[in-house]
Write an enzyme that holds these catalytic residues in place. Structure first.
Site, short mmCIF file in Angstrom:
data_model
loop_
_atom_site.label_atom_id
_atom_site.label_comp_id
_atom_site.label_asym_id
_atom_site.label_seq_id
_atom_site.Cartn_x
_atom_site.Cartn_y
_atom_site.Cartn_z
N PHE A 133 41.36 34.49 33.79
CA PHE A 133 40.51 35.52 34.38
C PHE A 133 41.39 36.70 34.75
O PHE A 133 42.32 36.56 35.55
CB PHE A 133 39.75 35.02 35.62
CG PHE A 133 38.78 36.05 36.14
CD1 PHE A 133 37.49 36.13 35.61
CD2 PHE A 133 39.15 36.96 37.11
CE1 PHE A 133 36.59 37.10 36.05
CE2 PHE A 133 38.26 37.94 37.56
CZ PHE A 133 36.98 38.00 37.04
N ASP A 218 50.16 37.98 35.74
CA ASP A 218 49.09 38.41 36.62
C ASP A 218 49.19 37.65 37.95
O ASP A 218 48.85 36.48 38.05
CB ASP A 218 47.74 38.14 35.93
CG ASP A 218 46.55 38.59 36.78
OD1 ASP A 218 46.74 38.87 37.97
OD2 ASP A 218 45.43 38.65 36.24
N LYS A 247 44.37 42.24 45.25
CA LYS A 247 43.78 41.39 46.29
C LYS A 247 44.40 41.58 47.69
O LYS A 247 44.01 42.46 48.41
CB LYS A 247 43.84 39.93 45.86
CG LYS A 247 42.79 39.60 44.80
CD LYS A 247 42.52 38.11 44.75
CE LYS A 247 41.61 37.69 43.62
NZ LYS A 247 40.20 37.91 43.90
C1 LIG Z 1 44.15 36.52 38.43
C2 LIG Z 1 43.16 37.62 38.61
N1 LIG Z 1 43.30 38.74 37.88
C3 LIG Z 1 42.43 39.77 38.01
C4 LIG Z 1 41.38 39.71 38.90
C5 LIG Z 1 40.43 40.88 39.04
O1 LIG Z 1 40.62 41.48 40.29
P1 LIG Z 1 39.49 42.45 40.92
O2 LIG Z 1 38.32 41.61 41.25
O3 LIG Z 1 40.16 43.07 42.12
O4 LIG Z 1 39.18 43.47 39.88
C6 LIG Z 1 41.21 38.56 39.68
C7 LIG Z 1 40.08 38.44 40.61
O5 LIG Z 1 39.66 37.38 41.00
C8 LIG Z 1 42.12 37.49 39.52
O6 LIG Z 1 41.99 36.36 40.24
#
Ligand SMILES: Cc1ncc(COP(=O)(O)O)c(C=O)c1O
Length: 407
Positions: A133, A218, A247
């Site tokens: 994700f 990520d 986050k």
């Molecule tokens: C690993 C990871 N990458 C990207 C995102 C996307 O972040 P955002 O919701 O701030 O766009 C999330 C959100 O849960 C995430 O857990």
């Protein structure tokens, strides 16, 4: 407005993209939340890891109010001190000679990384992993794997492919002459806290270096000390080429950061990318305070200790109930695989004053704030225990369900 009015008007005025739990939160303090009727809840999801210091933390409130009285945003037409200070700090923690692009969310941090890898490598292909994700804007969504998120919005950005997680050999096979980068979460978060085998990141690093592709880690969910080190990749002593962060960086104030080795970062020229709000003075001032606090108080180490305590207690609980199938944890990033409908358990926890969530039909997830106390951990276990084996399940209300029936 009364509770029913708020809920009714939400459905009337807010686009129906969220399935919300029926609770209306009004305020928070430390690891606790309070609903509009004053009921107290232990928050073990911390805004999906956006509030590592919990709620209304004095360090956050003070940085926020101090900066709000001075300057909120002048955009990137001009220089500002908190932005540069934060970039310097993040680069120093990352441990390489690097540069930062600031945005406002995780998905934007990924978008910047996608554009940067393509511009630097002059290649189009990006490899990501199954069940990853990375966000929901079209570029990040192309790196995200779940069909349910992708299919209604196709065609997505071309050039993305997905390989098995935790499989260095799958990466070796997938790389072509047109591969720019490999994007990966060090622990799959939204997929339900899936930890790779020890040494996976090291092997990936070696493959990326040997084959001349960029390694993008990520850290949007795993970063900020949650897993026991500031960045989760640091457990394996490797150095990625690009890191995405968001986050918890400003404890709930929207911010995203894409940190890249300087040589790669310099592929961006003025006009290549930008953001009106990205790196604004308010968010970066708060982020500076949050990062300083996490480092000064060694909250990453505390996350490891508190997480181990929670994990140990969950294992004891597991011995006493068939409802717990598996526990996966790294620091304060925890999943409980259950032989029951996870969303029903989440609702029961909420009614008993514990906030958690589920990432699938059978997976509960806990992402407590890094300031969670040992007494709070005991409270979390008591509530879970009452629901899974104790007084709240006296009449066996929650029945173990065979896996096939749930999937
Ligand atoms: C690993 C990871 N990458 C990207 C995102 C996307 O972040 P955002 O919701 O701030 O766009 C999330 C959100 O849960 C995430 O857990």
């Amino acid at each position: 407005m009364t509770d029913p009015e708020i809920i009714l008007q939400e459905s009337q005025y807010i686009m129906p993209t969220y399935r919300r739990s029926v609770v209306i939160f009004e305020k928070g303090r430390g690891a606790y939340l309070y609903d509009i009727k004053g009921k107290k809840y232990l928050d073990c999801i911390s805004g999906i890891a956006t509030c590592p210091l919990g709620h209304a933390h004095p360090v956050v409130t003070s940085a926020l109010t101090k900066q709000a009285k001075k300057l909120i945003n002048v955009t990137n037409l001009f220089y500002t001190q908190p932005q540069v200070e934060l970039a310097k700090k993040l680069v120093s923690i990352a441990g390489f000679d690097g540069k930062v692009f600031f945005s406002n969310s995780g998905t934007e941090a990924i978008e910047a990384a996608i554009k940067l890898t393509r511009k630097y490598a002059q290649k189009k292909e990006i490899i990501a992993v199954e069940n990853a994700f990375h966000g929901r804007t079209l570029g990040a969504l192309s790196a995200t794997h779940k069909a349910r998120f992708r299919e209604p919005f196709e065609p997505l950005v071309p050039g993305f492919k997905h390989i098995a997680y935790d499989s260095p050999s799958a990466l070796v096979k997938a790389i072509t002459d047109d591969t720019a980068a490999f994007f990966m979460e060090p622990i799959l978060g939204e997929a339900g806290v899936i930890l790779p085998s020890r040494g996976y990141l090291k092997e990936i690093r070696e493959i990326c270096s040997q084959r001349g592709i960029l390694m993008v880690v990520d850290e949007i969910q795993t970063g900020m000390g949650r897993t026991g080190t500031f960045f989760a990749y640091q457990h394996e002593g490797i150095m990625p080429d690009i890191i995405t962060l968001a986050k918890g960086l400003a404890n709930g104030i929207p911010i995203g950061a894409t940190i890249a080795r300087a040589e790669i970062a310099n592929a961006f020229e003025p006009g290549d990318h930008g953001s009106t709000f990205g790196g604004n003075s308010l968010a970066t001032a708060v982020a500076n305070a949050v990062v300083d606090f996490i480092i000064e108080k060694n909250l990453a180490e505390y996350a490891a200790t508190a997480g181990a305590m929670l994990e140990e207690k969950l294992h004891s609980l597991k011995k006493n109930t068939p409802l717990i199938k598996e526990i996966r944890a790294k620091g304060l990033m925890i999943a409980i695989e259950v032989n029951a409908l996870a969303k029903e358990l989440v609702a029961q926890c909420l009614s008993k004053g514990l906030v958690i969530n589920n990432t699938s039909d059978n997976t509960l997830r806990l992402l407590p704030p890094l300031i969670i106390g040992k007494r709070d951990i005991k409270k979390c276990i008591t509530i879970l225990s009452n629901i899974l084996i104790g007084s709240d399940n006296k009449r066996g209300r929650i029945k173990p369900q065979p896996q096939e029936a749930i999937l």
